[in-house]
Motif scaffolding. Structure first.
Motif, mmCIF file in Angstrom:
data_model
loop_
_atom_site.group_PDB
_atom_site.id
_atom_site.type_symbol
_atom_site.label_atom_id
_atom_site.label_comp_id
_atom_site.label_asym_id
_atom_site.label_seq_id
_atom_site.Cartn_x
_atom_site.Cartn_y
_atom_site.Cartn_z
ATOM 1 N N GLY A 314 1.064 -0.896 0.127
ATOM 2 C CA GLY A 314 -0.248 0.228 -0.233
ATOM 3 C C GLY A 314 1.096 1.518 0.581
ATOM 4 O O GLY A 314 0.470 1.919 -0.320
ATOM 5 N N ILE A 315 2.094 1.738 0.921
ATOM 6 C CA ILE A 315 2.475 2.252 0.899
ATOM 7 C C ILE A 315 3.628 2.299 -0.335
ATOM 8 O O ILE A 315 4.178 3.385 -1.116
ATOM 9 C CB ILE A 315 3.884 2.473 2.599
ATOM 10 N N VAL A 318 1.261 4.276 -2.985
ATOM 11 C CA VAL A 318 1.205 5.366 -3.105
ATOM 12 C C VAL A 318 1.906 6.435 -3.340
ATOM 13 O O VAL A 318 1.905 7.464 -3.662
ATOM 14 C CB VAL A 318 0.258 6.149 -1.246
ATOM 15 N N ILE A 321 2.257 6.673 -6.862
ATOM 16 C CA ILE A 321 1.703 7.774 -7.582
ATOM 17 C C ILE A 321 2.235 9.065 -7.226
ATOM 18 O O ILE A 321 2.040 10.286 -8.091
ATOM 19 C CB ILE A 321 0.048 7.398 -7.027
ATOM 20 N N LEU A 322 2.383 9.536 -5.678
ATOM 21 C CA LEU A 322 2.793 10.853 -5.546
ATOM 22 C C LEU A 322 3.998 11.123 -6.340
ATOM 23 O O LEU A 322 4.387 12.520 -6.944
ATOM 24 C CB LEU A 322 3.228 10.995 -4.383
#
Length: 346
Positions: A314-315, A318, A321-322
């Motif tokens: 999950g991290i 994220v 994407i960032l």
């Protein structure tokens, strides 16, 4: 094997690396083995790059002195790691083709697998080739991570330290000592490589680091379930995996060759959003530390492998994407303009 011996190996590796880098730096300058600025490179002056020799020797010598040749898996990792370091040294002198590098890396990884270091993914013969492929891919991912002063050194020192703790917990003391030595050797070299770098490790160091770290991570998840294997492979290589994924996808989207060089790695994106070189390298080290702490917590039974795998995935998603949102292909005219203004003010 007691903790005092491991600590002594780490300290010896640190001192060895920091000291050996000095004559190697002079030798590199005499031989003209310097990395010149220009193109996609961000350093401002020619920089010698034989530091990888210091890292490799500082890792291998204390390990062999303390452990000896008793463990066949460790011996295979050390011998194959030396072969990969030699490959990197040759590449530092004169660039090799990608095919030649991949052949040597595949042979080295195959030797480690034949010694008994193998993932359990399918439970059958494909596990061998899968393990070889993973070792080769991640070895080159760490090589690509060496794109800014102090970045790979910070990531390696932290990742190796947490992997060493896990190795001792899982009753792999010889492997733990190797990883302590690697962490110490990298810390010693960081004295010369911290921004602004006075010396680079070159392919000699980055390939050696990637190979040893990846093989060590494989050892620690052997004969484990698929979820544990996934978490145990992703967490120790967290920053390198994200960096490779971000670069590959962004270049494909931009119509660029995934194999070309460029200033589009994670470190460069951190610079684009305003972090200085030292802060960017520190951020990468902190990211490795958080991933390493989660891995150690999993090894100690504080966190289940499922939670660790989902959290890491999950991290990673994220962050991925960032980082994709940072436009690294746009010209930085405003930065050049600011530089010209500062020059005029001087």
């Amino acid at each position: 094997m007691n903790g005092a011996l491991a600590l002594a190996a780490g300290v010896a590796a640190c001192l060895f690396s920091a000291t050996a880098a000095i004559p190697l730096k002079r030798l590199a300058v005499q031989w003209g083995l310097t990395d010149h600025p220009g193109g996609h490179k961000t350093h401002a002056r020619p920089t010698p790059y034989l530091g990888g020799i210091a890292i490799a020797l500082a890792t291998i010598v204390p390990t062999v002195a303390a452990v000896g040749p008793g463990d066949r898996r460790l011996t295979a990792i050390l011998l194959a790691g030396m072969a990969v370091a030699l490959l990197g040294l040759i590449d530092d002198f004169e660039s090799l083709t990608t095919a030649a590098r991949l052949v040597v890396e595949t042979v080295a990884a195959s030797g480690v697998v034949l010694s008994g270091v193998q993932l359990t993914v399918t439970g059958g013969w494909p596990d061998g080739p899968i393990t070889v492929m993973w070792i080769v891919v991640m070895t080159n991912s760490f090589n690509l991570l060496d794109n800014m002063d102090g970045s790979l050194g910070a990531v390696t020192a932290v990742s190796a330290a947490f992997l060493a703790g896990t190795a001792f917990l899982q009753a792999w003391p010889a492997l733990g000592l190797l990883l302590v030595a690697l962490a110490g050797a990298t810390l010693g070299f960081l004295l010369h490589n911290w921004p602004p770098a006075k010396m680079f490790m070159g392919d000699t160091g980055s390939l050696f680091i990637g190979f040893v770290l990846t093989c060590s991570a494989v050892v620690l998840v052997m004969r484990q379930g698929p979820v544990t294997v996934a978490a145990g492979l992703l967490l120790p290589t967290f920053v390198a995996t994200i960096d490779t994924g971000v670069v590959f996808i962004s270049r494909m989207r931009a119509g660029r060759s995934p194999l070309s060089g460029g200033t589009d790695h994670v470190s460069h994106r951190l610079r684009r959003i305003g972090l200085g070189a030292r802060l960017a390298a520190t951020a990468l080290g902190v990211g490795s530390g958080l991933a390493g702490a989660l891995y150690l917590a999993m090894a100690m039974g504080w966190v289940s492998s499922s939670i660790a795998a989902v959290t890491a995935g999950g991290i990673a998603l994220v962050v991925f994407i960032l980082l994709q949102g940072v436009n690294v292909y746009a010209p930085v005219r405003h930065l050049k303009a600011r530089s010209r203004i500062r020059e005029r003010r001087r």
